[in-house]
Design an enzyme around this catalytic site. Structure first.
Site, PDB file in Angstrom:
ATOM      1  N   LYS A   1      19.424 -13.922 -21.942  1.00 28.83           N
ATOM      2  CA  LYS A   1      18.455 -14.828 -22.575  1.00 28.83           C
ATOM      3  C   LYS A   1      17.625 -14.052 -23.587  1.00 28.83           C
ATOM      4  O   LYS A   1      17.486 -12.827 -23.524  1.00 28.83           O
ATOM      5  CB  LYS A   1      17.539 -15.471 -21.530  1.00 28.83           C
ATOM      6  CG  LYS A   1      16.656 -14.496 -20.739  1.00 28.83           C
ATOM      7  CD  LYS A   1      15.360 -14.081 -21.409  1.00 28.83           C
ATOM      8  CE  LYS A   1      14.541 -13.144 -20.554  1.00 28.83           C
ATOM      9  NZ  LYS A   1      13.367 -12.576 -21.257  1.00 28.83           N
TER      10      LYS A   1
ATOM     11  N   ASP B   1      11.940 -15.110 -13.671  1.00 31.25           N
ATOM     12  CA  ASP B   1      12.870 -15.603 -14.687  1.00 31.25           C
ATOM     13  C   ASP B   1      14.072 -16.331 -14.101  1.00 31.25           C
ATOM     14  O   ASP B   1      14.813 -16.989 -14.836  1.00 31.25           O
ATOM     15  CB  ASP B   1      13.386 -14.433 -15.539  1.00 31.25           C
ATOM     16  CG  ASP B   1      12.382 -13.966 -16.577  1.00 31.25           C
ATOM     17  OD1 ASP B   1      11.449 -14.730 -16.879  1.00 31.25           O
ATOM     18  OD2 ASP B   1      12.544 -12.849 -17.088  1.00 31.25           O
TER      19      ASP B   1
END
Length: 289
Positions: A13, A142
């Site tokens: 990401k 996350d």
């Protein structure tokens, strides 16, 4: 439990923007961030085994590969799912690493999220997304965002997620030979007495509209200044990307990687050829990976 082998891609990401709002009493920080998966991934494979274990091959580890307890995040995720799955058993979790860890790219979190999905299928847990998200929240801040598998607007300490509309863009990801621990980056932000960054609405609007030029101008990371003060290479890389024609450049996550936004694939390949340790990626990735 099924006897088949299950494969999952664990996508890296980037943080298109990261706005730090305030520190919290629990030691974390409230933030806002547009989290975008990109087409650079680890490969996660799970299969039945007599015991629960993880084998990692590939990219060399940097500091921050494992949490403070010394346990791989994929194994933490597996143990967390086993706690809520009556059908859980042993499993071999094989991870082919391509994403560097402690680089702001969510590599460990992506592996954990892919492990949750794969073991939910292998063990026949049949848990719904809400239950899987609860498991992910206990693994790391996350991990819930990575579990959703698409662009998300993340807030709180990472537990509040909303799907985001993001067009496909081309990126250049530049790696450095060192990692940055997230607790250090946020502590440095606290010590600097920094204020939250600008309104992220322009970045969100440009991302949805596919406006690469507008998005390049709107990207930001509140942690960047404090981390760059300790690691000037990050600023040097950002300047080089911009000088060579990137539409925008920003440190992702708590560092140390820097991402540059290109106008198209050919432009991204030109940038990557000119900047050392650069990888071309698009995002969000197609459903097929």
């Amino acid at each position: 439990m099924t006897s088949k082998t299950i494969h999952r891609e664990a996508f890296a990401k980037i943080n298109v923007f990261l706005r730090v709002l305030s520190s919290r009493d629990d030691g974390y920080h409230d933030l806002e961030s547009l989290v975008l998966p990109i087409s650079w991934s680890d490969a996660v494979t799970v299969r039945p085994d007599e015991r629960l274990r993880v084998e990692v091959r590939g990219a060399p580890a940097m500091s921050g590969e494992t949490p403070a307890g010394g346990m791989n995040l994929a194994l933490v995720a597996a143990l967390g799912l086993a706690d809520v799955c009556s059908r859980a058993g042993g499993a071999l979790i094989e991870i082919e690493k391509r994403i560097p860890l402690a680089a702001g790219l969510g590599g460990g979190s992506a592996d954990a999220a892919a492990t949750i999905h794969a073991l939910n299928e292998l063990w026949g847990c049949r848990h719904d997304p809400a239950t899987l998200t609860q498991v992910a929240e206990r693994v790391g801040s996350d991990v819930p965002a990575m579990l959703l598998g698409g662009p998300v607007l993340m807030s709180g300490r990472g537990e509040f997620l909303a799907p985001a509309d993001v067009a496909t863009f081309w990126w250049v990801v530049v790696q450095h030979g060192f990692g940055v621990r997230s607790p250090d980056a946020y502590r440095w932000w606290d010590e600097a007495g920094a204020e939250p960054g600008p309104d992220p609405e322009p970045a969100l609007d440009a991302a949805a509209a596919g406006d690469a030029k507008g998005l390049g101008a709107a990207m930001f990371n509140d942690l960047e200044a404090a981390v760059t003060k300790r690691h000037p290479q990050i600023g040097t890389t950002k300047d080089e990307l911009l000088q060579r024609g990137a539409l925008g450049a920003v440190m992702t996550g708590s560092g140390s990687s820097v991402v540059g936004l290109a106008s198209d694939r050919a432009h991204a390949e030109e940038l990557a050829a000119a900047v050392p340790n650069a990888v071309v990626a698009s995002g969000p990735p197609s459903p097929a990976g």
